[in-house]
Enzyme design. Structure first.
Site, PDB file in Angstrom:
ATOM      1  N   LEU A 157       0.836  -1.213   0.000  1.00 49.12           N
ATOM      2  CA  LEU A 157       0.000   0.000   0.000  1.00 49.12           C
ATOM      3  C   LEU A 157       0.868   1.259   0.000  1.00 49.12           C
ATOM      4  CD1 LEU A 157      -2.795  -0.931   2.577  1.00 49.12           C
ATOM      5  CD2 LEU A 157      -2.542  -1.577   0.161  1.00 49.12           C
ATOM      6  N   ARG A 184       2.547  14.753   6.342  1.00 55.94           N
ATOM      7  CA  ARG A 184       3.424  15.196   7.430  1.00 55.94           C
ATOM      8  C   ARG A 184       4.899  15.306   7.020  1.00 55.94           C
ATOM      9  NH1 ARG A 184       1.719  11.120  11.962  1.00 55.94           N
ATOM     10  NH2 ARG A 184       0.736  10.081  10.188  1.00 55.94           N
TER      11      ARG A 184
HETATM   12  C1  UD1 Z   1      -2.998   1.940   9.787  1.00 51.18           C
HETATM   13  C2  UD1 Z   1      -3.903   0.912  10.460  1.00 51.18           C
HETATM   14  C3  UD1 Z   1      -3.545   0.859  11.954  1.00 51.18           C
HETATM   15  C4  UD1 Z   1      -2.074   0.521  12.122  1.00 51.18           C
HETATM   16  C5  UD1 Z   1      -1.216   1.499  11.356  1.00 51.18           C
HETATM   17  C6  UD1 Z   1       0.214   1.045  11.370  1.00 51.18           C
HETATM   18  C7  UD1 Z   1      -6.021   0.878   9.253  1.00 51.18           C
HETATM   19  C8  UD1 Z   1      -7.428   1.309   9.256  1.00 51.18           C
HETATM   20  N1  UD1 Z   1      -5.283   1.277  10.299  1.00 51.18           N
HETATM   21  O1  UD1 Z   1      -3.296   3.189  10.349  1.00 51.18           O
HETATM   22  O2  UD1 Z   1      -4.336  -0.120  12.602  1.00 51.18           O
HETATM   23  O3  UD1 Z   1      -1.733   0.532  13.486  1.00 51.18           O
HETATM   24  O4  UD1 Z   1      -1.643   1.575   9.985  1.00 51.18           O
HETATM   25  O5  UD1 Z   1       1.020   2.002  10.804  1.00 51.18           O
HETATM   26  O6  UD1 Z   1      -5.599   0.152   8.379  1.00 51.18           O
HETATM   27  N2  UD1 Z   1      -2.910   3.858   2.372  1.00 51.18           N
HETATM   28  C9  UD1 Z   1      -3.401   3.685   1.110  1.00 51.18           C
HETATM   29  N3  UD1 Z   1      -4.642   4.161   0.814  1.00 51.18           N
HETATM   30  C10 UD1 Z   1      -5.407   4.770   1.740  1.00 51.18           C
HETATM   31  C11 UD1 Z   1      -4.903   4.937   3.035  1.00 51.18           C
HETATM   32  C12 UD1 Z   1      -3.649   4.470   3.332  1.00 51.18           C
HETATM   33  O7  UD1 Z   1      -2.716   3.133   0.240  1.00 51.18           O
HETATM   34  O8  UD1 Z   1      -6.510   5.178   1.400  1.00 51.18           O
HETATM   35  C13 UD1 Z   1      -1.550   3.372   2.690  1.00 51.18           C
HETATM   36  C14 UD1 Z   1      -0.639   4.504   3.061  1.00 51.18           C
HETATM   37  O9  UD1 Z   1       0.059   4.999   1.920  1.00 51.18           O
HETATM   38  C15 UD1 Z   1       0.329   3.814   4.027  1.00 51.18           C
HETATM   39  C16 UD1 Z   1      -0.530   2.746   4.662  1.00 51.18           C
HETATM   40  O10 UD1 Z   1      -1.623   2.539   3.806  1.00 51.18           O
HETATM   41  O11 UD1 Z   1       1.397   3.178   3.370  1.00 51.18           O
HETATM   42  C17 UD1 Z   1      -1.025   3.147   6.042  1.00 51.18           C
HETATM   43  O12 UD1 Z   1      -1.752   4.325   5.949  1.00 51.18           O
HETATM   44  P1  UD1 Z   1      -1.893   5.289   7.192  1.00 51.18           P
HETATM   45  O13 UD1 Z   1      -2.785   6.408   6.822  1.00 51.18           O
HETATM   46  O14 UD1 Z   1      -0.558   5.612   7.730  1.00 51.18           O
HETATM   47  O15 UD1 Z   1      -2.661   4.342   8.221  1.00 51.18           O
HETATM   48  P2  UD1 Z   1      -2.900   4.632   9.733  1.00 51.18           P
HETATM   49  O16 UD1 Z   1      -4.092   5.495   9.858  1.00 51.18           O
HETATM   50  O17 UD1 Z   1      -1.646   5.078  10.340  1.00 51.18           O
HETATM   51 MG    MG Z   2       0.806   5.597   9.285  1.00 53.84          MG
END
Ligand code: UD1
Ligand code: MG
Length: 495
Positions: free
Chosen positions: A11, A18
Site C-alpha cells: 500500500l 506530514r
Molecule cells: C494503519 C492501520 C492501523 C495501524 C497502522 C500502522 C487501518 C485502518 N489502520 O493506520 O491499525 O496501526 O496503519 O502504521 O488500516 N494507504 C493507502 N490508501 C489509503 C490509506 C492508506 O494506500 O486510502 C496506505 C498509506 O500509503 C500507508 C498505509 O496505507 O502506506 C497506512 O496508511 P496510514 O494512513 O498511515 O494508516 P494509519 O491510519 O496510520
Molecule cells: Mg501511518
C-alpha cells in the site's frame, strides 16, 4: 517449511502530508534506496506469485520511480474512496490468484525484511488461519490500531483504531503493524462487506479481522520483538531515525561478515554496498549507492565514495569518488576527487590534490601531485609530474589526450587536447604540449632561462631580499656580480 505467498500487495496511495515535501513520501530515501524500493525488495525477497503496488497520490511520479527499479511490478490505482481497506480492494483487482495467501505491507515501512514476511506466511498457513496480523508491543501506542484479544489473551478478536478506541482500549500496548497475511478468498469476501462508519469515514482494512472472526474463522497474531522493523515513516524525524537504524543494522551485518569498522558512529553505508573480508573502514567514511569494496582494502578516514569499485588491498585516504574504479593495490589521496569514468589500474596511484574525470590510468601508473586529468588515457607505468594539467576543453568541445606506456611527463606540463604522447616519451618541466610527441622523444618548449645578476641590488635596494643577497655575496667574498649597464638594457627589453 518454505512458504510463499500467492501475492503481495504493497500500500502506497497515501499522501504523506506530514513529510511537508514536494517529493512523494515513499520516494524519500534511507540507505540509498527509496522507502518504496525497500518495501518492494522485502516483498520480492519472499518470491511471491504476484506483486502489486497500490498508488494514488502523485501516481505517475511514483509509478515511474517504481518502473525504474523494476518494470515488472504491477501498479493498481486506488479511486477516491479512502482507507486501507479500499486500497487493498483496488490492489486485489490486479491480482489473478483465486486461492492461497495474500500478504499486505506498506510502502513506508522500510526495515521490514523478507525473513519476517516468510515467517508470517509460514505461521499463517501452518495454523490454517484466515488472517494473521503482525503485531508489536510498544511503550507508546498512541495513533496505532490496538489488538483486541480474548480475556485469556490466546485469541485475536479484532483491531480497533486509535480514534475509535475507548479509553480502556487505548491502554492496550499491542499495536497493529499494518502487515498481514490473509486467505485471499476470505479477504475478498470481507472487503465487500466493510463500510465507512467510523471516526475517519474510511474503509478500514482492520475491519476484516472482526468480520473473519464473526464468521467463525481463525484470526491470529504474530508478535515481533523487533519494533523498528515494523515502524513506518510519517515525518522527517522518523525518516532520520529509521535511516540511522538501517545504517546501524547494515554496519552490524558487515562487521559480522568480517569487515573492520573502526567507528560505527561516523560511518554511513548504503544498503546495496558490498565489502570484502578484512577490509578496514576508518572513521568518517560514507559509502553510497552500489559501491563494491574489495577484500583488505582500507577506506578513510574521511572519505566519501559513490557507486565506486575499490580493488583488493587498495587504499583510499581522505578523498571523494563518484562512479570510479580503483584497481587492486592502488592508492588514492589524501584530498583527491575522482569523478565519473575514472579507472585507476592495479597498483596505480592518484596522490594528493588531484582531480580526475573520464580517465583510464594504466596499471602501476602514477599521478602523484596537484594535477587535473580529464578525458585521458594513461599507459602502464607512466608517471605524471606534479601540477600537470590535461587541458581537455577548448571552450567549446572536450577532447582526449592519450599518453603511452612508461612515459615521464615533467612537472607543470600542459597537455592541450587532442594530443598524443608516445610510449617512453618524456616532456620537460613546464612544457605546453600542443603537438603529438613520438615514442621515445623529449618534448620541450619552455624559454631558456637567463639570470640578470645584481638585479635586486639595483632595483630593490634596502629590501630584505637585497640584504640577504649582499650577505650571501660577502660570504663568497667576491664583488657583487653583474652591475653592468648591459644587463639593465636586456632586462628592459624583456619586460
Ligand atoms: C494503519 C492501520 C492501523 C495501524 C497502522 C500502522 C487501518 C485502518 N489502520 O493506520 O491499525 O496501526 O496503519 O502504521 O488500516 N494507504 C493507502 N490508501 C489509503 C490509506 C492508506 O494506500 O486510502 C496506505 C498509506 O500509503 C500507508 C498505509 O496505507 O502506506 C497506512 O496508511 P496510514 O494512513 O498511515 O494508516 P494509519 O491510519 O496510520
Ligand atoms: Mg501511518
Amino acid at each position: 517449511m518454505e512458504s510463499t505467498a500467492a501475492a503481495v500487495i504493497v500500500l502506497a496511495a497515501g499522501a504523506g502530508t506530514r513529510m511537508k515535501s514536494r517529493t512523494p513520501k515513499v520516494m524519500h530515501e534511507i540507505g540509498g534506496r527509496s522507502l518504496l524500493v525497500h518495501a518492494v525488495n522485502a516483498a520480492q525477497g519472499t518470491s511471491p506469485g504476484e506483486l502489486v503496488v497500490v498508488l494514488r497520490h502523485e501516481r505517475d511520479r511514483v509509478a515511474a520511480h517504481l518502473a525504474e527499479h523494476d518494470p515488472e511490478v504491477a501498479v493498481a490505482d486506488q479511486d477516491d474512496i479512502p482507507g486501507t481497506g479500499r486500497a487493498v480492494q483496488c490492489g486485489l483487482e490486479r491480482v489473478t490468484a483465486t486461492e492461497g495467501t495474500v500478504l499486505v505491507t506498506y510502502g513506508d515501512v522500510p526495515l521490514l525484511d523478507p525473513a519476517t514476511l516468510r515467517e508470517l506466511v509460514a505461521e499463517h498457513e501452518g495454523a490454517g488461519a484466515a488472517v494473521t496480523v503482525l503485531t508489536a508491543r510498544v511503550p507508546d501506542p498512541t495513533g496505532y490500531g490496538r489488538i483486541l484479544r480474548s480475556e485469556d489473551g490466546s485469541e485475536v478478536l479484532g483491531i480497533v483504531e486509535h480514534k475509535d478506541a475507548t479509553a480502556q482500549e487505548r491502554e492496550i500496548d499491542e499495536i497493529n503493524s499494518g502487515i498481514y497475511a490473509f486467505d485471499i478468498e476470505v479477504l475478498r469476501d470481507a472487503l465487500s462487506r466493510i463500510g465507512t462508519d467510523n471516526a475517519q469515514g474510511e474503509m478500514y482494512l482492520t475491519d476484516v479481522l472482526g468480520i473473519a472472526r464473526a464468521d467463525g474463522r481463525t484470526v491470529r497474531a504474530l508478535v515481533t520483538a523487533d519494533v523498528m522493523m515494523v515502524e513506518g515513516v510519517n515525518d522527517r524525524l522518523q525518516l532520520a531515525q529509521l535511516g540511522a537504524e538501517l545504517n546501524r543494522r547494515t554496519l552490524e551485518r558487515h562487521m559480522r561478515d568480517g569487515v573492520t569498522i573502526i567507528d560505527p558512529a561516523t560511518t554511513w553505508i548504503d544498503a546495496d554496498v558490498s565489502i570484502g573480508q578484512d577490509a578496514i573502514i576508518r572513521p568518517g567514511v560514507q559509502l553510497h549507492g552500489a559501491c563494491d569494496i574489495g577484500a583488505e582494502a582500507v577506506i578513510g578516514p574521511d572519505t566519501t565514495l559513490r557507486d565506486t569499485e575499490v580493488g583488493e588491498g587498495a587504499e583510499v585516504l581522505r578523498s571523494h569518488a563518484v562512479l570510479a574504479v580503483i584497481g587492486a593495490g592502488a592508492s588514492v589521496g589524501p584530498f583527491s576527487y575522482l569523478r565519473a569514468g575514472t579507472d585507476l589500474g592495479a597498483r596505480g596511484k592518484i596522490g594528493g590534490f588531484v582531480e580526475t574525470k573520464n580517465a583510464r590510468i594504466g596499471a602501476g601508473a602514477k599521478v602523484p601531485h596537484l594535477s587535473y586529468v580529464g578525458d585521458a588515457e594513461i599507459g602502464e607505468g607512466t608517471n605524471i609530474g606534479a601540477a600537470t594539467i590535461f587541458a581537455n576543453y577548448d571552450g567549446v568541445d572536450k577532447h582526449r589526450t592519450v599518453i603511452g606506456n612508461q612515459v615521464r611527463i615533467g612537472s607543470d606540463t600542459v597537455l592541450v587536447a587532442p594530443v598524443e604522447v608516445g610510449d617512453g616519451a618524456v616532456t620537460g618541466a613546464g612544457t605546453v604540449v600542443r603537438k603529438n610527441v613520438p615514442p621515445g622523444a623529449l618534448a620541450v618548449n619552455a624559454v631558456s632561462q637567463r639570470n640578470m645578476e645584481g638585479w635586486v641590488q639595483r632595483r630593490r635596494p634596502g629590501t630584505a631580499a637585497d640584504d640577504a643577497a649582499r650577505a650571501a655575496s660577502a660570504e663568497r667574498s667576491g664583488p657583487i656580480a653583474g652591475e653592468s649597464e648591459q644587463d639593465d638594457r636586456e632586462e628592459q627589453g624583456n619586460r
